[in-house]
Scaffold this active site. Structure first.
Site, PDB file in Angstrom:
ATOM      1  N   ARG A 199       0.812  -1.209   0.000  1.00  0.00           N
ATOM      2  CA  ARG A 199       0.000   0.000   0.000  1.00  0.00           C
ATOM      3  C   ARG A 199       0.851   1.266   0.000  1.00  0.00           C
ATOM      4  NH1 ARG A 199      -3.166   1.753   4.231  1.00  0.00           N
ATOM      5  NH2 ARG A 199      -2.963  -0.241   5.319  1.00  0.00           N
ATOM      6  N   TYR A 214     -15.735  14.460 -18.332  1.00  0.00           N
ATOM      7  CA  TYR A 214     -16.231  13.095 -18.244  1.00  0.00           C
ATOM      8  C   TYR A 214     -17.385  13.058 -17.244  1.00  0.00           C
ATOM      9  CZ  TYR A 214     -16.300   8.226 -16.678  1.00  0.00           C
ATOM     10  OH  TYR A 214     -16.690   6.965 -16.316  1.00  0.00           O
ATOM     11  N   ASP A 232      -7.265  17.184 -17.475  1.00  0.00           N
ATOM     12  CA  ASP A 232      -7.500  15.795 -17.860  1.00  0.00           C
ATOM     13  C   ASP A 232      -7.003  15.638 -19.291  1.00  0.00           C
ATOM     14  OD1 ASP A 232      -8.545  13.327 -18.720  1.00  0.00           O
ATOM     15  OD2 ASP A 232     -10.281  13.490 -17.397  1.00  0.00           O
ATOM     16  N   LYS A 262      -7.558   4.003 -20.677  1.00  0.00           N
ATOM     17  CA  LYS A 262      -7.795   4.321 -22.080  1.00  0.00           C
ATOM     18  C   LYS A 262      -6.522   4.131 -22.909  1.00  0.00           C
ATOM     19  CE  LYS A 262     -11.903   5.524 -20.543  1.00  0.00           C
ATOM     20  NZ  LYS A 262     -11.816   5.650 -19.075  1.00  0.00           N
TER      21      LYS A 262
END
Length: 395
Positions: free
Chosen positions: A72, A126, A191, A216
């Site tokens: 983590r 988005y 973005d 993507k």
């Protein structure tokens, strides 16, 4: 980032960086392919030194010196991808997360923890990013504006300005340098999912944070879910602390797939963009199409509005896959008003240019003639009206 690799800046071309960044130490290790480290924990026989390293991370969020501690806090395979993406975007660091929304959430949590909960944002974004801000799910408050109104929308508690260019799904473009200037001392987050560092590097225009849904184009094959923020090391340290506390970590196998995806990113984006430009030109000349959106910067995304029923086009494709997401080697088409932006209020959606007749096409690497044949038959009989072309370049 200190992961044993030489991260010094060079003058290597982006295509070279895409192949070699994050792999600079492999020859010295006697390896050619990057290893996948699946360990969740790591042995340490010096608990005092371990405590000091954990304390250092808690203070600054810097990656611990020496061997890893716990999955983590960080993972060597994921760190390779982070190093490579930072090199491609031209930033000091990058921090990877389990998804693009986890990455955006971490940014909002970092700024909110500093008492800076107000966000200035430009639509369209988005759909889930829009919803996260509008619903205030993380305690943030949003002011929506156009690019020209960013400076006037800033408040003393503004912690972030958020834009997407080219935007999802209309492909509207923003003058990033002008917006960054309007932000003053407030960090600008861009973005960059649609453009990728192949087409633009927002940090060069003044953005302090660059967000990717790595699901993507960075992954590029529809088989990995991830997000990443490229930024300076100060912000990266805080993002790592949030990632550690919230557990939004990226799995090592995903990190490996993303590093592999980066190696072909320039080639994939170039080939898909050539296909997209050709399809955009044909759609613009087609009487069944009312309007075509294709960014001045280029790229592999095309949006278009039809005179007829957009749902019939979705149902009619055979080669192109009707599905959400984008950036894969195969072509995908979807109806934003029904899926990706359904969560956005209908009036806000339409005001942002997301009409009910808009279709979003993610163009892949198939032969362009085969793609056009599929679109042609899916569009049905000609409507007998000329199309209107619209190059979505806003400044």
């Amino acid at each position: 980032m200190d992961n044993g690799m030489d991260t010094r800046r060079t003058t290597r071309a982006l295509a070279t960086e895409a192949v070699h960044a994050g792999r600079d130490d492999l020859a010295g290790l006697g390896l050619h392919a990057p290893p996948i480290d699946l360990s969740t924990t790591y042995p340490s026989y010096d608990s005092r030194a371990e405590a000091a390293r954990v304390d250092a991370f808690a203070t600054t969020g810097a990656e611990p010196d020496g061997p890893p501690v716990y999955g983590r806090l960080g993972n060597p395979t994921v760190a390779r991808f982070e190093t490579a993406l930072a090199r491609l975007e031209g930033t000091e660091s990058a921090v990877a997360f389990a998804s693009g929304m986890a990455a955006l959430s971490a940014v909002l949590l970092v700024r909110g923890s500093m008492g800076l909960r107000h966000v200035v944002a430009v639509r369209p974004l988005y759909g889930c990013s829009d919803h996260l801000l509008t619903a205030g799910l993380l305690g943030s408050e949003v002011t929506w504006t156009d690019p020209a109104g960013v400076a006037d929308a800033l408040r003393p508690d503004t912690g972030l300005v958020l834009v997407e260019s080219p935007a999802n799904p209309t492909l509207a473009e923003i003058d990033l340098r002008a917006v960054a200037h309007a932000c003053g001392s407030v960090p600008l987050l861009v973005d960059n999912t649609f453009a990728t560092p192949v087409l633009q590097r927002p940090a060069e225009h003044g953005a302090r944070l660059v967000l990717h849904s790595a699901t993507k184009y960075l992954g590029g094959h529809g088989d990995v879910l991830a997000g990443v923020v490229a930024c300076d090391e100060e912000v990266a340290g805080r993002l790592r602390q949030v990632r550690f506390a919230t557990g939004g970590v990226l799995h090592p196998l995903a990190g490996y797939l993303l590093l592999r995806g980066l190696s072909t990113l320039p080639v994939r984006v170039g080939a898909a963009s050539a296909n997209a430009a050709e399809l955009a030109a044909r759609l613009a000349a087609d009487p069944r199409v009312a309007r075509v959106h294709y960014p001045a910067i280029g790229g592999a995304m095309v949006s278009f509005e039809v005179h007829g029923d957009p749902h019939a086009v979705i149902a009619g494709v055979r080669l192109i896959t009707p599905a959400v997401s984008l950036g894969s080697v195969d072509s995908l088409i979807q109806h934003p008003a029904s899926i990706s932006h359904r969560i956005v209020d209908a009036d806000d959606r339409r005001d942002a240019g997301v009409s009910d007749r808009l279709l979003r096409l993610s163009v892949g690497l198939e032969d362009v003639e085969d793609l056009w044949t599929d679109l042609d038959q899916a569009l049905g009989a000609p409507a007998g009206r000329p199309a209107r072309t619209e190059a979505m370049a806003q400044g």
